[in-house]
Design a protein around this motif. Structure first.
Motif, PDB file in Angstrom:
ATOM      1  N   ASP A  15      -4.270  49.023  30.635  1.00 39.20           N
ATOM      2  CA  ASP A  15      -4.386  48.586  31.997  1.00 39.20           C
ATOM      3  C   ASP A  15      -5.307  49.544  33.001  1.00 39.20           C
ATOM      4  OD1 ASP A  15      -3.324  45.693  31.722  1.00 39.20           O
ATOM      5  OD2 ASP A  15      -1.385  47.324  31.464  1.00 39.20           O
ATOM      6  N   LEU A  40      -7.534  40.304  37.845  1.00 41.83           N
ATOM      7  CA  LEU A  40      -6.891  41.112  36.725  1.00 41.83           C
ATOM      8  C   LEU A  40      -5.439  40.716  36.722  1.00 41.83           C
ATOM      9  CD1 LEU A  40      -8.822  44.801  36.204  1.00 41.83           C
ATOM     10  CD2 LEU A  40      -9.123  42.267  35.143  1.00 41.83           C
ATOM     11  N   ARG A  84      -7.828  45.688  42.430  1.00 46.62           N
ATOM     12  CA  ARG A  84      -8.531  44.953  41.282  1.00 46.62           C
ATOM     13  C   ARG A  84      -7.492  43.940  40.666  1.00 46.62           C
ATOM     14  NH1 ARG A  84      -9.932  50.525  39.112  1.00 46.62           N
ATOM     15  NH2 ARG A  84     -12.175  50.649  38.935  1.00 46.62           N
ATOM     16  N   TYR A  85      -6.276  43.731  41.218  1.00 48.70           N
ATOM     17  CA  TYR A  85      -5.508  42.888  40.383  1.00 48.70           C
ATOM     18  C   TYR A  85      -5.379  41.566  41.314  1.00 48.70           C
ATOM     19  CZ  TYR A  85      -4.334  46.244  36.723  1.00 48.70           C
ATOM     20  OH  TYR A  85      -4.540  47.073  35.686  1.00 48.70           O
TER      21      TYR A  85
END
Length: 265
Positions: A15, A40, A84-85
């Motif tokens: 990840d 993500l 990013r997630y």
């Protein structure tokens, strides 16, 4: 996947880190943040029980804002800190205790992978995604203060043209709560753009109960701040992203000397 399992190690070597930074050497007084930059999902969580179509919709991220944010950072010479997630994993602009922090439903879509989540699994999401992102913002503000650099916090977001069947007329909105210095100047310049419908705390308003980045990093530290929301159909391709980055760069380039002239930065 057992949704209620104790997910103590959420992110592994496959990840990517939750934090994305762009133009970290930027010396602009404007510090850009992007809470919903990416979509993500940690590999351990699979697809959260959703189809790929659902995971590309606005429920997963702020469509178009990543391109705007990076182009704006380049043009202003500003530091961008982004996450990013997907906000379906944990929303980095919600207090962790808020109901929408790890949503069971987003708009009309159920999120199966968030149902029956054990406390330890929820804590893993906070500790490995939410906390590092906000700790990094805090670190950068501290470093800027120590270096004598002023910081004006600008939190970038995008919003859907239609929500719950109701069309939203605004092209862009300025979001704020306690700061009375930056938002009026930004609103004035945006409203001077003849082709824009501008929202004043529309389509959302900032509050301590529903927001995190501006209340914690802006208001609690006494920084000038604003949230910006751009309608997603206007930034759904590269041309739209560039056009809006160009416009905002021009406007913030007008604001900076105003703030300096009044010794606000």
């Amino acid at each position: 996947m057992d949704n209620a399992s104790d997910t103590t190690l959420l992110l592994d070597h496959e990840d990517v880190p939750p934090i994305h930074e762009h133009n970290a050497a930027g010396r602009s007084p404007f510090l850009l943040t992007c809470d919903h930059y990416g979509r993500l999902i940690p590999k351990q969580l699979g697809d959260l029980g959703l189809t790929e179509r659902e995971l590309t919709r606005h429920i997963a991220w702020d469509i178009g804002i990543a391109g705007v944010a990076e182009a704006l950072a380049r043009q202003l010479g500003a530091h961008l800190i982004a996450q990013r997630y997907s906000r379906l994993v944990i929303d980095c602009n919600r207090p962790p205790h808020a109901a929408g922090s790890i949503p069971l439903i987003s708009e009309a879509t159920m999120i199966p992978g968030n149902d029956g989540l054990a406390r330890a699994a929820a804590e893993a999401r906070r500790m490995q995604i939410f906390d590092p992102y906000h700790q990094r913002i805090e670190e950068i503000i501290d470093q800027r203060e120590q270096a004598g650099l002023p910081t004006v916090l600008v939190s970038l977001h995008s919003f859907t043209p239609v929500y719950a069947g109701i069309a939203r007329p605004w092209h862009i909105g300025t979001l704020y709560h306690r700061d009375t210095r930056l938002p009026p100047r930004l609103l004035k310049l945006l409203r001077a753009e003849a082709d824009l419908v501008v929202g004043d705390n529309e389509p959302y308003a900032v509050s301590d109960e529903t927001d995190y980045t501006i209340p914690v990093h802006g208001e609690m530290r006494g920084l000038m701040n604003t949230g910006i929301e751009i309608r997603q159909d206007l930034i759904s391709d590269a041309a739209g992203e560039k056009s809006w980055a160009d416009r905002l760069a021009r406007i913030f380039a007008e604001i900076e000397p105003m703030l300096r002239a009044e010794r606000l930065i």
